[in-house]
Write an enzyme that holds these catalytic residues in place. Sequence first.
Site, PDB file in Angstrom:
ATOM      1  N   LYS A 175       6.649  -9.817   4.737  1.00  0.00           N
ATOM      2  CA  LYS A 175       7.383  -8.801   5.494  1.00  0.00           C
ATOM      3  C   LYS A 175       8.203  -9.500   6.548  1.00  0.00           C
ATOM      4  O   LYS A 175       7.858 -10.590   6.994  1.00  0.00           O
ATOM      5  CB  LYS A 175       6.422  -7.829   6.179  1.00  0.00           C
TER       6      LYS A 175
HETATM    7  N1  GLU Z   1       9.399  -1.724   2.473  1.00  0.00           N
HETATM    8  C1  GLU Z   1       8.820  -1.154   1.300  1.00  0.00           C
HETATM    9  C2  GLU Z   1       7.307  -1.178   1.401  1.00  0.00           C
HETATM   10  O1  GLU Z   1       6.754  -1.194   2.475  1.00  0.00           O
HETATM   11  C3  GLU Z   1       9.346  -1.788   0.017  1.00  0.00           C
HETATM   12  C4  GLU Z   1       9.116  -3.263  -0.098  1.00  0.00           C
HETATM   13  C5  GLU Z   1       9.787  -3.879  -1.321  1.00  0.00           C
HETATM   14  O2  GLU Z   1      10.366  -3.166  -2.130  1.00  0.00           O
HETATM   15  O3  GLU Z   1       9.705  -5.086  -1.424  1.00  0.00           O
HETATM   16  O4  GLU Z   1       6.620  -1.102   0.418  1.00  0.00           O
END
Ligand code: GLU
Length: 425
Positions: free
Chosen positions: A115
Site C-alpha cells: 500500500k
Molecule cells: N485500494 C483497493 C483495495 O483496498 C484496490 C487495490 C488494488 O486494486 O490493488 O483493495
Amino acid sequence: MKHESLSYLPKENQGPWKTYLEQVERVTPHLGKLAYWVETLKRPKRILIVDVPIRMDDGTVAHFEGYRVHHNTSRGPAKGGIRYHPAVTLSEVMALAAWMTIKNAAVGLPYGGGKGGIRVDPAKLSVAELERLTRRYTSEIGVLIGPQRDVPAPDVGTNQQVMAWMMDTFSMNVGSTVPGVVTGKPIPLGGSLGRRDATGNGVFFVTAAAAKKIGLDLEGSRVIIQGFGNVGNAAARAFHDHGSLVVGIADVTGAIYNEKGIDPYDLTAYVAEAGGVRGYPKAEPVPAQEFFSLPADIAIPAALEGVITEQNAWKIKAKMVVEAANGPTTPAADDILSERGILVVPDVIANAGGVIVSYFEWVQDFNSYFWTEEEVNDNLRRVITEAFEAAWQKAAERKVTLRTGAYVVAATRVLEARALRGLYP
Ligand code: GLU
C-alpha cells in the site's frame, strides 16, 4: 524466543496497525504448525518513506510525506492502492498493506500485499499540482514498483487519472510503455472494463451470498452506506438496481435518511453540483454520529478505518455489517457485534472486488487481449463468491467469526508459501 516490537512505530501510536495485530493474534491458534512462521505477518517486509517536493501554482515549493509499504511478497508481487488523504500515517499504510496481503490470499490472487499514500488533501490542489505531486511521488517510489514487483492501484483520494499519470511517469522513466505497472487505469491505456465499479459490485455479490446464509431477502431490504465515493456510490447503485432500498447515505458533508429509499443516480447528480450529500432535498438530514443506529437490515461502512467502535457497535440495528472500507471495525466492536448475533462480512472478502478486477486488468495487459464487461463481471462474481464460501466453511468448521475464518484461509496460504520458499539468504 521473545520478539522485538517495531522501534519505528511508537507503542502509543499504532492506530489501525494495532487492529491488524489483534486480528493476527486471533488467527494464530488456528494455524497449527504454520504458527512457527506467524511473526512474518506481524512486520512489513519493507517500508519506503519519501519526501515529495512540488512547485505550487503560486511559485512556492511545498513538501509532502509519501509512503510505499510492502507487507509481504511470499505469494507474488506486492499489490495495493495509493491513498491521498490528509490523515495518512505510516501506521495506517502499514495496516492497509497488511490487509492487502490477507485479502489477496483470501481470494486466491497470486499477489502479496502493499500500500502507499501521501499525506495530502487532494481537494486543496489544482489539477496541475496534483499531476506534479503524482509524477514526483511515482519517480520517488520507482525503486519499488514494476509489473512483476509491485503494482499500485487507486484507493481513497486517487482515481483513474492519477493511475494514468503514474503509468506514464514510470513508462517515461524506463523508456517503454508499461501498462501492467498500475491497475485501475482509464480504458484507453489498458484499463479493464468493469474495474471502476468492481469494489461496489463485489460488495453486492458478497452481500447476496451472505444474505442467503442468514435467510435475508435482498429484495426490499434496507441498506445504509457510510461513504459516497467510488465504492459507496457503486455499491448504492448495485443494491438499488437489484431492488433493495438504500435508506441512508453519509459522506464527509453529512448524513441523510429516507425510509422509502434514496435513488443513488439522482443523488449522484445532486452531489456533482453540491459537492456532498448534505442538503439533498429528497431525504432528511440525520446526525452523523447516529448514522449506524438508523433502522436498516444491512449496514455498509464504505469510507475509512475505525468507524465501528465500542461506542456505536451496541446501537447497530442491522442484521449484517458488510465492510466495504478497509478496517472499519475495531476488534472490541467485532466482539460486541458477534455477541449480538450480527454477522460481519469482513473487508478482506467484502471489498476484494477491486483488487480481483485489478488482477484481471493486469492479466489482460500482459496478454494485450481485452475481455468484455460481462466476462469481467461473471468472473468477479465467481471468484468473490467462492472466496466467501471458503471463509464461511472455515468459520463453521473452527467455530469462529467469519473474519477469523477468512484469516485462517488467507494466513495458511501466505505461511505455506513462506515455509515452502524458506529463508534465503
Ligand atoms: N485500494 C483497493 C483495495 O483496498 C484496490 C487495490 C488494488 O486494486 O490493488 O483493495
